[in-house]
Design a protein around this motif. Sequence first.
Motif, PDB file in Angstrom:
ATOM      1  N   VAL A  55     -38.344 -34.424 100.882  1.00  0.00           N
ATOM      2  CA  VAL A  55     -39.653 -35.156 100.108  1.00  0.00           C
ATOM      3  C   VAL A  55     -39.200 -36.764 100.093  1.00  0.00           C
ATOM      4  CG1 VAL A  55     -40.830 -35.235  98.008  1.00  0.00           C
ATOM      5  CG2 VAL A  55     -40.273 -32.936  98.801  1.00  0.00           C
ATOM      6  N   ARG A  56     -38.451 -37.228  98.918  1.00  0.00           N
ATOM      7  CA  ARG A  56     -38.183 -38.801  98.963  1.00  0.00           C
ATOM      8  C   ARG A  56     -36.848 -39.221  99.153  1.00  0.00           C
ATOM      9  NH1 ARG A  56     -42.144 -40.793  95.086  1.00  0.00           N
ATOM     10  NH2 ARG A  56     -43.348 -39.205  94.477  1.00  0.00           N
ATOM     11  N   GLY A  57     -35.916 -37.830  99.484  1.00  0.00           N
ATOM     12  CA  GLY A  57     -34.644 -38.226  99.791  1.00  0.00           C
ATOM     13  C   GLY A  57     -34.438 -39.078 101.191  1.00  0.00           C
ATOM     14  N   VAL A  75     -46.356 -50.673  93.459  1.00  0.00           N
ATOM     15  CA  VAL A  75     -47.896 -50.509  93.253  1.00  0.00           C
ATOM     16  C   VAL A  75     -47.993 -49.213  92.859  1.00  0.00           C
ATOM     17  CG1 VAL A  75     -50.121 -50.910  93.785  1.00  0.00           C
ATOM     18  CG2 VAL A  75     -48.430 -52.355  95.021  1.00  0.00           C
ATOM     19  N   GLY A  76     -48.604 -48.960  91.694  1.00  0.00           N
ATOM     20  CA  GLY A  76     -48.595 -47.221  91.117  1.00  0.00           C
ATOM     21  C   GLY A  76     -47.264 -46.630  91.187  1.00  0.00           C
ATOM     22  N   SER A  77     -46.487 -47.098  90.091  1.00  0.00           N
ATOM     23  CA  SER A  77     -45.088 -46.560  90.152  1.00  0.00           C
ATOM     24  C   SER A  77     -45.155 -45.154  89.374  1.00  0.00           C
ATOM     25  CB  SER A  77     -44.031 -47.316  89.218  1.00  0.00           C
ATOM     26  OG  SER A  77     -44.646 -47.862  88.269  1.00  0.00           O
ATOM     27  N   SER A  96     -45.504 -51.164  88.596  1.00  0.00           N
ATOM     28  CA  SER A  96     -46.739 -51.744  88.211  1.00  0.00           C
ATOM     29  C   SER A  96     -47.671 -50.324  88.068  1.00  0.00           C
ATOM     30  CB  SER A  96     -47.380 -52.669  88.913  1.00  0.00           C
ATOM     31  OG  SER A  96     -47.881 -52.057  90.244  1.00  0.00           O
ATOM     32  N   ASP A  97     -48.532 -50.307  87.078  1.00  0.00           N
ATOM     33  CA  ASP A  97     -49.410 -49.065  87.116  1.00  0.00           C
ATOM     34  C   ASP A  97     -50.546 -49.356  86.666  1.00  0.00           C
ATOM     35  OD1 ASP A  97     -48.468 -45.805  87.718  1.00  0.00           O
ATOM     36  OD2 ASP A  97     -50.208 -46.162  86.741  1.00  0.00           O
ATOM     37  N   LEU A  98     -51.464 -48.663  86.718  1.00  0.00           N
ATOM     38  CA  LEU A  98     -52.903 -48.633  85.898  1.00  0.00           C
ATOM     39  C   LEU A  98     -52.830 -48.366  84.714  1.00  0.00           C
ATOM     40  CD1 LEU A  98     -55.618 -47.035  88.606  1.00  0.00           C
ATOM     41  CD2 LEU A  98     -55.181 -49.589  88.108  1.00  0.00           C
ATOM     42  N   ALA A 143     -45.861 -49.444  98.020  1.00  0.00           N
ATOM     43  CA  ALA A 143     -46.770 -48.641  97.634  1.00  0.00           C
ATOM     44  C   ALA A 143     -46.913 -47.222  98.144  1.00  0.00           C
ATOM     45  CB  ALA A 143     -48.172 -49.347  98.143  1.00  0.00           C
ATOM     46  N   ILE A 144     -46.510 -46.357  97.269  1.00  0.00           N
ATOM     47  CA  ILE A 144     -46.360 -44.960  97.830  1.00  0.00           C
ATOM     48  C   ILE A 144     -47.571 -44.000  97.433  1.00  0.00           C
ATOM     49  CG2 ILE A 144     -44.644 -42.903  97.893  1.00  0.00           C
ATOM     50  CD1 ILE A 144     -43.862 -45.540  99.444  1.00  0.00           C
ATOM     51  N   GLY A 145     -48.494 -44.033  98.074  1.00  0.00           N
ATOM     52  CA  GLY A 145     -49.634 -43.057  97.440  1.00  0.00           C
ATOM     53  C   GLY A 145     -50.263 -43.744  96.510  1.00  0.00           C
ATOM     54  N   SER A 146     -50.566 -45.147  96.608  1.00  0.00           N
ATOM     55  CA  SER A 146     -51.142 -45.485  95.346  1.00  0.00           C
ATOM     56  C   SER A 146     -52.450 -46.350  96.155  1.00  0.00           C
ATOM     57  CB  SER A 146     -50.329 -46.655  94.692  1.00  0.00           C
ATOM     58  OG  SER A 146     -49.726 -47.570  95.375  1.00  0.00           O
ATOM     59  N   LEU A 147     -52.399 -47.454  96.663  1.00  0.00           N
ATOM     60  CA  LEU A 147     -53.549 -48.131  97.164  1.00  0.00           C
ATOM     61  C   LEU A 147     -54.558 -47.474  97.691  1.00  0.00           C
ATOM     62  CD1 LEU A 147     -51.541 -51.404  98.285  1.00  0.00           C
ATOM     63  CD2 LEU A 147     -53.101 -51.152  96.508  1.00  0.00           C
ATOM     64  N   THR A 157     -58.302 -56.715  97.678  1.00  0.00           N
ATOM     65  CA  THR A 157     -58.203 -57.828  96.736  1.00  0.00           C
ATOM     66  C   THR A 157     -56.827 -57.762  96.083  1.00  0.00           C
ATOM     67  OG1 THR A 157     -60.689 -57.810  96.213  1.00  0.00           O
ATOM     68  CG2 THR A 157     -59.132 -58.643  94.590  1.00  0.00           C
ATOM     69  N   GLU A 158     -56.209 -56.577  95.836  1.00  0.00           N
ATOM     70  CA  GLU A 158     -54.867 -56.308  95.162  1.00  0.00           C
ATOM     71  C   GLU A 158     -53.776 -56.844  96.115  1.00  0.00           C
ATOM     72  OE1 GLU A 158     -55.856 -52.077  93.927  1.00  0.00           O
ATOM     73  OE2 GLU A 158     -54.537 -52.873  92.400  1.00  0.00           O
ATOM     74  N   THR A 159     -54.321 -56.468  97.496  1.00  0.00           N
ATOM     75  CA  THR A 159     -53.174 -56.666  98.591  1.00  0.00           C
ATOM     76  C   THR A 159     -53.198 -58.388  98.757  1.00  0.00           C
ATOM     77  OG1 THR A 159     -53.740 -54.564  99.648  1.00  0.00           O
ATOM     78  CG2 THR A 159     -52.727 -56.481 101.200  1.00  0.00           C
TER      79      THR A 159
HETATM   80  C1  LIG Z   1     -50.354 -40.341  93.482  1.00  0.00           C
HETATM   81  S1  LIG Z   1     -49.691 -41.396  92.161  1.00  0.00           S
HETATM   82  C2  LIG Z   1     -48.127 -41.700  92.961  1.00  0.00           C
HETATM   83  C3  LIG Z   1     -47.276 -42.256  92.136  1.00  0.00           C
HETATM   84  C4  LIG Z   1     -45.746 -42.887  92.649  1.00  0.00           C
HETATM   85  N1  LIG Z   1     -46.170 -43.941  93.516  1.00  0.00           N
HETATM   86  C5  LIG Z   1     -45.255 -41.600  93.451  1.00  0.00           C
HETATM   87  O1  LIG Z   1     -44.923 -41.662  94.437  1.00  0.00           O
HETATM   88  O2  LIG Z   1     -45.113 -40.393  92.602  1.00  0.00           O
HETATM   89  C6  LIG Z   1     -50.846 -42.811  92.448  1.00  0.00           C
HETATM   90  C7  LIG Z   1     -50.371 -43.859  91.186  1.00  0.00           C
HETATM   91  O3  LIG Z   1     -51.154 -45.103  91.814  1.00  0.00           O
HETATM   92  C8  LIG Z   1     -51.407 -45.665  90.743  1.00  0.00           C
HETATM   93  N2  LIG Z   1     -52.852 -46.371  91.267  1.00  0.00           N
HETATM   94  C9  LIG Z   1     -54.092 -45.624  91.891  1.00  0.00           C
HETATM   95  N3  LIG Z   1     -54.990 -46.662  92.087  1.00  0.00           N
HETATM   96  C10 LIG Z   1     -54.347 -47.850  92.102  1.00  0.00           C
HETATM   97  C11 LIG Z   1     -54.627 -49.145  91.835  1.00  0.00           C
HETATM   98  N4  LIG Z   1     -55.758 -49.611  92.606  1.00  0.00           N
HETATM   99  N5  LIG Z   1     -53.879 -50.141  91.907  1.00  0.00           N
HETATM  100  C12 LIG Z   1     -52.586 -49.968  91.539  1.00  0.00           C
HETATM  101  N6  LIG Z   1     -52.228 -48.673  91.066  1.00  0.00           N
HETATM  102  C13 LIG Z   1     -53.142 -47.846  91.339  1.00  0.00           C
HETATM  103  C14 LIG Z   1     -51.635 -44.663  89.697  1.00  0.00           C
HETATM  104  O4  LIG Z   1     -51.914 -44.958  88.419  1.00  0.00           O
HETATM  105  C15 LIG Z   1     -50.619 -43.729  89.931  1.00  0.00           C
HETATM  106  O5  LIG Z   1     -49.385 -43.960  89.130  1.00  0.00           O
END
Ligand SMILES: C[S@@+](CC[C@H](N)C(=O)[O-])C[C@H]1O[C@@H](n2cnc3c(N)ncnc32)[C@H](O)[C@@H]1O
Length: 389
Positions: A55-57, A75-77, A96-98, A143-147, A157-159
């Motif tokens: 998974v992440r290892g 981004v999105g921790s 950082s997180d929403l 940015a792991i699964g966030s943007l 815009t965030e990028t």
């Molecule tokens: C699927 S979770 C992933 C969390 C973490 N990165 C992980 O790998 O477990 C998505 C995360 O991205 C954040 N997120 C979603 N949209 C975002 C945005 N536009 N900008 C910043 N963070 C965002 C959410 O708040 C959430 O913490």
Amino acid sequence: MSDEFLSLSRDKWRELPAGGETLGRTYSGDLLSLDDASLMAHWRRMNEAAVVPDVRGWFHCLYGDVFAGRRVVEVGSGFGFDGISFLARGAHWTFSDLVLDNLNLVRRVVESLGLGERASYLHVENERSFAGLKGGPYDAVWAIGSLHHAPFDIARTETLDLLQHLKAGGRWIELTYPYERWLREGALPFSEFGKRTDGERTPWAEWYDLEKVKRRLFPSRTTTILDFTTGGGNFGWVDLRVDELNPDSRQSPEVSLMGYPATALNQASLKALPGEWRLVCPPHIWWYAMSVGLEYAIQQLGSLPLPGLGYAVDLEIEVQSGSVGVVLADENPDSFVGRERILDARPSTHRVTVLTYDAAKPAQLLVRNTIHGVASQVRIRSAALRFAA
Ligand SMILES: C[S@@+](CC[C@H](N)C(=O)[O-])C[C@H]1O[C@@H](n2cnc3c(N)ncnc32)[C@H](O)[C@@H]1O
């Protein structure tokens, strides 16, 4: 519009992936109500499931030494599984997180582990929050699964704001959902696709490939360090070195090539239908089958927003039988000005981008047969020319 969208997202992301692929999802608010010992016991259980090699290892191993002593903004921790691991190995980490509860939870875990000195936090209150990011300049954006959970324009815009805080030569690393996964799960609108990937309340998930990530960073110039799919084909991994930061908030314009005349070569059969080219190639390996002249489309694109940019053509192609190559060339078809992409027959559409090397100007888009003894059959559903950095 973006405030409304992000507030919907904020409501969803109070609930996060709880580590690994078997523990489901958990609300950070529920964990925050626990006493310190119970919270830490729960977090450790989730973390153990999350950091297994499959998974992440593997990426904790790959980047642990790279990030030691460096400054990284995440981004999105979420629950902080990555940042806390890298903090423990010497990184300076900005979470950082929403969702404020998510950050408060991470802060409690970080403090309990005695890692607070090199940690900082940013609450993403709107799409411009990263403009006010402190603690830079940064060596990497993580940015792991966030943007991909925001519509492209918001994520762009965030990028662009994040890039302002990145050192030249810094890294841009993302986990994405690949185009193929999106197709496999029904090519749904992005507002529906998220429900498949992350649960019912997910407002958005958008596919990315390498070129789409780069397009979000346009016109900053990057070198690709890694680009592959992992997790059984469910995830994409993109690691870029950002060589030259070029602030420019305009999106790269594009010109559809579908209305442009295409020429059949070597007695290939070519039909131009509304929104589609149907091509049957000559049955000889390497024989050219089709050419689309690019001179007028390049004129239509207008002047280069920056000197030294190259060109890209994004295509959607169904290869029904055989195998074809797609490439940009100058007037002489044998003189390629970029790398050829070879596409084998498969039941689902290929999404592919052909590019010029550096600042070369292409004269034509070529398609050729790349298999011996088979007259490959293809349908080209879309082709669009744009600048590429
Ligand atoms: C699927 S979770 C992933 C969390 C973490 N990165 C992980 O790998 O477990 C998505 C995360 O991205 C954040 N997120 C979603 N949209 C975002 C945005 N536009 N900008 C910043 N963070 C965002 C959410 O708040 C959430 O913490």
